[in-house]
Design an enzyme around this catalytic site. Structure first.
Site, mmCIF file in Angstrom:
data_model
loop_
_atom_site.group_PDB
_atom_site.id
_atom_site.type_symbol
_atom_site.label_atom_id
_atom_site.label_comp_id
_atom_site.label_asym_id
_atom_site.label_seq_id
_atom_site.Cartn_x
_atom_site.Cartn_y
_atom_site.Cartn_z
ATOM 1 C CG HIS A 58 -78.828 60.336 -8.906
ATOM 2 N ND1 HIS A 58 -78.988 59.074 -9.104
ATOM 3 C CD2 HIS A 58 -78.198 60.723 -10.023
ATOM 4 C CE1 HIS A 58 -78.337 58.750 -10.118
ATOM 5 N NE2 HIS A 58 -77.874 59.721 -10.536
ATOM 6 C CB SER A 69 -73.502 63.447 -9.019
ATOM 7 O OG SER A 69 -73.451 64.257 -10.362
ATOM 8 C CG HIS A 73 -78.694 62.739 -14.637
ATOM 9 N ND1 HIS A 73 -78.757 61.764 -15.510
ATOM 10 C CD2 HIS A 73 -78.370 62.193 -13.401
ATOM 11 C CE1 HIS A 73 -78.330 60.731 -14.968
ATOM 12 N NE2 HIS A 73 -78.185 61.071 -13.543
ATOM 13 N NE ARG A 83 -74.781 56.927 -17.921
ATOM 14 C CZ ARG A 83 -74.851 57.687 -16.756
ATOM 15 N NH1 ARG A 83 -73.985 57.475 -15.857
ATOM 16 N NH2 ARG A 83 -75.694 58.771 -16.779
ATOM 17 C CG HIS A 115 -73.315 53.497 -11.385
ATOM 18 N ND1 HIS A 115 -72.085 53.678 -11.198
ATOM 19 C CD2 HIS A 115 -73.794 54.671 -12.117
ATOM 20 C CE1 HIS A 115 -71.489 54.558 -11.922
ATOM 21 N NE2 HIS A 115 -72.563 55.355 -12.592
#
Lengths: 341, 341
Positions: B202, B173, B200, B19, B23
């Protein structure tokens, strides 16, 4: 006690892009490449630009790998490109000699690192003394430092300081550390010596930036980092990322963000086919605590014996194999194969 | 209070490779690619395999980017490949609808994430209720969570738990966090809710693995990670690296190291041209705290107006621009240009 309690925190970033990065390209950088990156790093305000064969002065050889350029050409090329940055070189006794040190200083090396296995600081005594006599800055670094604990590292660093090292510290040659392990070791060293403490990370477990931050928080003052992480195995602490992170933390480096991003772009465009990434072999060697420079012989032995290279790295880790013991790779592969019959 | 004090620590790794990785490839994965990776991840013992358009259910569109496959085909393909892993999907209200949720559960989705901007948890109420009514596991996640502090994130997560979310948490994000910032936020959330906490990360600042460790230490139980870090911008927390790091820490994941390295090799060989790396734009967007999905429009506007994209990212960060405000990119570029005349 460390005598550098920063009123306004300031960290010196030491940039071995043109030395550790050489491991990633078989020591084949040419003079145009050295000049392009050294010029960009100098313009960004990087304080020390280190250059040389990946294994340091005198290491270019059939056995380890011949560099495209000899030491003299590499040093002369980079020296001409630096107006404010100091030039650094690296030497491991056994590969380099006192004559190599004198030649390096003659060609303008300002900062000279003498390296030893983490428990063998005694081998640095003579060369640290030579560097001091030559009038360059002498630094002492311990390789594969995860293989011993804070107490012994502190003792070994104190020994190098006694031998004349003006900065001492540890390298995470296998990219094995967790941040908490760096904290304990750097803290012990900073308590034991009166000179700045050095930390040099590798990214096999994705923790090079975090380990460098942990080192700073524990009292390290000299942090190694390379453009795009260009370096052995999974690469080093990524210089421009560390500059950004230290900026977020309010810690001064004297390096301009936009300029260091430009220097990193030069490195990406000119020095490497692709930036380092953490492939499965890098994860295995980091977890096993084995020098990632073993990648090629490990892959060859694994293929020859039909064993999984991940298993081979883990078995080499259990045997605590270090650089210079490459002959054990084939032995271990054969034992693995016999054990799985 | 968090009711999950682990006697023997155990972390659930949630894998959005199919998922978030979308991107990185313009949402163009085909069925063979989905099947190959889902099969490998399932064999490695990965507990949840998330699949879909990068922006989630219902997001495939001309404006955001059309996926190669429709949601139904993606879900059916992955469902068939999973024997032990559960299947996850992601939905942001506004792009997806209740109908999309019902269709996803009908096609075998077990875990459904409803996402909202970090201060807008109220928009998740209806869809979290729909997921519960459909009998799937409902989770709530807050996007761009660095834009507010621990107190508000805890309140917003508590709200989602009240709406029926069976796990709640935060997404970094923009890849902006330092570990200490994750610690404070996750700790506050874990204190405020009775359900597992999600993190989550990055990797824009090279800290995704370290931030995930900080989240675990602060009480997070569900950690997102993707094979080779395949994901938006500089990529996500690298799954196989995190498995190795958690193994070093003595924390159970139920995932086999060799098998997850094999799954990561499948991802490297089949899903991506190159693994994510931290380029200069990624550093700038992470430092600025701007969603890295803005990379393409930022580069275009910077080129059109002749301004430095790094400056443009930093200016967008100062304006606290978020997804949906893409029209501000051009405005900001023009203002930057005017200011430098």
């Amino acid at each position: 006690m460390n005598t550098h309690p920063p009123e306004r925190p300031r960290i010196l970033l030491h940039d071995p892009t043109l030395r550790d990065g050489h491991h990633a390209v078989g020591h084949q950088l040419d003079a145009d490449q050295l000049r392009a990156y050294a010029t960009a790093a100098n313009a960004a305000g990087v304080p020390v630009v280190e250059v040389g064969h990946g294994n340091g002065l005198g290491a270019s050889s059939l056995q380890i790998g011949r560099a495209r350029l000899d030491d003299a050409t590499m040093l002369t090329t980079v020296r001409e490109a630096l107006t404010s940055a100091r030039m650094g070189v690296f030497m491991a006794p056994g590969w380099g000699t006192s004559g190599d040190l004198a030649a390096a200083v003659h060609r303008g090396a300002d900062v000279i690192r003498i390296a030893a296995h983490c428990t063998e600081a005694d081998v640095t005594e003579r060369h640290l003394g030579v560097v001091r006599d030559l009038g360059a800055e002498a630094q002492g670094v311990l390789l594969m430092s995860h293989m011993t604990g804070p107490g012994e590292l502190a003792e070994q660093c104190a020994l190098m300081a006694k031998f004349g090292a003006q900065a001492v510290g540890i390298m995470d040659s296998a990219g094995h550390y967790l941040p908490s392990e760096v904290t304990g070791r750097v803290h012990a060293i900073a308590e034991a010596v009166d000179v700045p403490v050095i930390f040099h990370g590798h990214n096999n477990l994705g923790l090079a930036v975090a380990n460098s931050l942990a080192a700073v928080d524990a009292g390290a003052v000299v942090i190694d980092a390379t453009a795009r992480g260009f370096g052995a195995g999974a690469g080093n602490t990524q210089l421009e990322v560390l500059v950004a992170v230290l900026e977020r933390r309010g810690i001064e480096t004297g390096i301009g963000l936009r300029e260091v991003l430009s220097a990193a772009d030069v490195a990406a465009d000119r020095l490497m086919k692709a930036p380092p990434s953490i492939d499965s072999i890098a994860v295995a060697s980091g977890l096993a605590g084995v020098f990632s420079g073993f990648k090629r012989p490990v892959l060859e032995s694994a293929r020859a014996e039909g064993v999984d290279p991940v298993d081979l790295f883990l078995a080499l880790g259990e045997r605590q194999v270090v650089a210079g013991q490459e002959d054990l790779i084939g032995d271990t592969a054969r034992q693995l194969k016999a054990a799985t019959r």
